[in-house]
Motif scaffolding. Structure first.
Motif, short mmCIF file in Angstrom:
data_model
loop_
_atom_site.label_atom_id
_atom_site.label_comp_id
_atom_site.label_asym_id
_atom_site.label_seq_id
_atom_site.Cartn_x
_atom_site.Cartn_y
_atom_site.Cartn_z
N GLU A 1 1.19 -0.83 0.43
CA GLU A 1 0.14 0.33 -0.12
C GLU A 1 0.81 0.92 -0.20
O GLU A 1 1.68 1.42 0.67
N GLN A 2 0.63 2.30 -0.68
CA GLN A 2 1.07 3.14 -0.72
C GLN A 2 0.88 4.41 0.20
O GLN A 2 -1.43 4.53 -0.09
N GLU A 3 1.43 5.07 1.09
CA GLU A 3 0.84 6.24 1.54
C GLU A 3 1.59 7.56 1.57
O GLU A 3 2.81 7.04 1.87
N PHE A 4 1.55 7.44 0.57
CA PHE A 4 2.28 9.36 0.04
C PHE A 4 2.73 10.16 1.19
O PHE A 4 1.23 11.19 1.11
N PHE A 5 3.28 10.51 1.91
CA PHE A 5 3.20 11.57 2.88
C PHE A 5 3.65 12.76 1.96
O PHE A 5 3.49 13.80 2.18
N ALA A 6 5.14 12.69 1.29
CA ALA A 6 6.15 13.11 0.74
C ALA A 6 5.04 13.92 -0.54
O ALA A 6 5.28 12.24 -1.51
N THR A 7 4.84 15.14 -0.88
CA THR A 7 4.89 15.27 -2.07
C THR A 7 5.30 15.31 -3.23
O THR A 7 6.55 15.90 -2.91
N LYS A 8 5.56 14.88 -4.43
CA LYS A 8 6.79 15.31 -5.87
C LYS A 8 6.88 17.02 -5.93
O LYS A 8 5.05 17.12 -6.40
N PRO A 9 7.62 17.73 -6.32
CA PRO A 9 7.38 19.00 -6.90
C PRO A 9 7.15 18.39 -8.69
O PRO A 9 6.88 17.73 -9.95
N GLU A 10 5.93 19.37 -8.88
CA GLU A 10 5.31 19.14 -10.32
C GLU A 10 6.78 19.15 -11.58
O GLU A 10 6.50 18.46 -12.86
N ASP A 11 7.41 19.75 -11.86
CA ASP A 11 8.78 20.08 -12.46
C ASP A 11 9.67 18.99 -11.58
O ASP A 11 10.03 18.69 -10.54
N PRO A 12 9.84 17.15 -12.63
CA PRO A 12 10.52 16.43 -11.98
C PRO A 12 12.24 17.14 -11.70
O PRO A 12 13.26 16.48 -10.62
N ARG A 13 12.42 18.43 -12.08
CA ARG A 13 13.84 18.97 -11.89
C ARG A 13 14.35 19.50 -10.47
O ARG A 13 15.44 19.42 -9.67
N GLY A 14 12.84 19.51 -10.26
CA GLY A 14 12.47 19.96 -8.61
C GLY A 14 12.57 21.74 -8.82
O GLY A 14 11.95 22.31 -9.37
N PRO A 15 12.43 22.49 -8.03
CA PRO A 15 13.22 21.81 -6.45
C PRO A 15 13.17 20.88 -5.66
O PRO A 15 11.72 21.36 -5.17
N TRP A 16 13.89 20.18 -4.89
CA TRP A 16 13.26 19.06 -4.55
C TRP A 16 13.76 19.77 -3.43
O TRP A 16 14.82 20.38 -3.35
N ASP A 17 13.12 18.85 -1.44
CA ASP A 17 13.34 19.10 -0.44
C ASP A 17 14.60 18.60 0.10
O ASP A 17 15.55 19.31 0.42
N VAL A 18 14.79 17.76 -0.53
CA VAL A 18 15.95 16.89 -0.33
C VAL A 18 16.53 15.94 -1.34
O VAL A 18 15.55 15.36 -1.91
#
Lengths: 320, 108
Positions: free
Chosen positions: A2-19
């Motif tokens: 089961e997926q439990e996504f707590f972290a959303t991904k940025p719309e642009d795959p390049r980021g910026p990512w939080d980490v």
């Protein structure tokens, strides 16, 4: 699962990512479990060969919670899917270079650039080969660093293992399943390995130990044929005919891309205060800074600490 | 699936007699780096379709070919052109290393 996504991904795959976590051994993947569960968007640049040193082992008996032992590669698969379950993005690519002067940080991987508000360096360490002449030339022709991969090619043959730590003991034990004779060559007169691992090796009738001995040359053209040895106690030299040589003398930190960017010590390990490097927003965990413990469980522990420290850092106003 | 499985029996026909260069992946079920290399080679076999044929040879079921080619470590990948070895990669070092090897088959 089961997926439990707590972290959303940025719309642009390049980021910026939080980490962005560079590396995918126990340190990197544990860090990702903590950062994703803390709702930080997390990209793992896991490397072309992902999973770290445990991918080259068989049974791991000292990871808590697995009372019957666990296969190293299976443990890593599980850590990876655990991180992905909470929303980590996993890419099996190498980070080629980083720019720490920019904010957010820039990381180049192949022809792509990723942006990161924070970075965790978890690139670990890779096999150190013997310096002796002939060794590098004969890799894959009798010289190896992965007994679980290559042991079956040495059925009924005589092989040597160089080293005195847990991984040398593990290589020797694995090899006894196939080889007729396993000789451990160690430059000191005692092993660094844990008592349990030493016991396993010393009571195995197929294993012999050469103490105070160094390999000075590997001989063979088409394939490895023998080793020139030197005894450091009496300076005598000898020749040992073998079909295989398994090298387990330790690891060197994988820090090439951080040279000149992040403070390293004279051996190339990342200098750290806790999980912090000298660059604000860049954290470190695992064997890439730790040369004292070098265990899967300590790497995981350091990864957890780095993950939590990243979450605090992201709360600070300047990191936004 | 652009890659195919081969055996000791058809090595001569599928590799040495091939009209285009062939990349042979020597692998086994118990070899973890081989399993990591598998999908990467599969991807490259698509990218190099019609230029280089990628084939897989299981070293447990086929021991003659690995023996005659001095394979003592897997994964080992060997590139053959006109029946001759023109390059070899020992171990899995990521996609780039395989691409370097495959480029030799296209350019040489």
């Amino acid at each position: 699962m089961e997926q439990e996504f707590f972290a959303t991904k940025p719309e642009d795959p390049r980021g910026p990512w939080d980490v962005v976590i560079i590396g995918s051994g126990p340190a990197g993947l544990t860090a990702a479990i903590y950062t994703t569960r803390g709702a930080a968007s997390t990209l793992i640049l896991g490397g072309g060969t992902w999973g770290g040193q445990l991918m080259l082992t068989t049974v791991v008996d000292n990871f808590p919670g697995f009372s019957e032992g666990v296969e190293g590669p299976i443990l890593m698969e599980k850590m990876k899917s655990q991180a992905q379950r909470f929303g980590a993005e996993f890419l099996s690519v190498n980070a080629d270079s980083i720019d720490v002067t920019k904010s957010p940080f820039e990381i180049k991987a192949g022809d792509k650039t990723y942006l990161a508000r924070s970075i965790i360096i978890a690139t670990g360490a890779r096999t150190l080969w013997l310096d002796a002449p002939g060794v590098k030339e004969l890799i894959g022709k009798g010289v190896s660093s992965c007994a679980p991969c290559d042991a079956p090619f040495f059925r009924g043959k005589k092989v040597a293992v160089v080293g005195g730590g847990d991984s040398a003991m593990e290589e020797a034990s694995v090899l006894t399943k196939y080889a007729s004779e396993v000789i451990i060559i160690h430059r000191r007169n005692e092993f660094k390995a844990s008592a349990a691992m030493q016991e396993k090796v010393k009571k195995n009738p197929k294993i012999k130990i050469l103490w105070n001995t160094e390999v000075v040359k590997a001989n063979g053209e088409v394939k490895l044929e023998s080793l020139d040895l030197k005894n450091s106690a009496d300076n005598s030299t000898s020749n040992l005919p073998v079909d295989g040589l398994f090298v387990a003398i330790g690891h060197a930190p994988a820090t090439e891309i951080f040279k000149g960017k992040v403070e390293l010590d004279e051996r190339g390990f990342v200098k750290n205060k806790g999980t912090k490097t000298n660059i604000s927003g860049m954290f470190v965990s695992g064997d890439v800074h730790d040369h004292a413990y070098e265990q899967a469980v300590t790497a995981a522990g350091f990864g957890c600490m780095a993950g939590m420290d990243v979450l605090s850092f992201l709360e600070e106003p300047q990191s936004k | 699936m652009a890659s195919i499985d081969i055996t000791d029996q058809d090595f001569e026909a599928k590799v040495l007699q091939s009209k285009i260069p062939v990349l042979v992946d020597f692998w086994a079920e118990w070899c973890v780096p081989c399993k990591m290399a598998g999908p990467v080679l599969e991807e490259l076999s698509e990218a190099y379709k019609d230029k280089i044929q990628v084939v897989k040879l299981n070293v447990d079921q086929n021991q003659l070919t690995p023996g005659s080619h001095g394979i003592m470590s897997i994964p080992t990948t060997i590139l053959f052109k006109d029946g001759k070895e023109i390059g070899r990669q020992v171990g899995f070092s990521g996609k780039e290393a395989f691409e370097e090897l495959m480029k030799k088959g296209v350019t040489s």
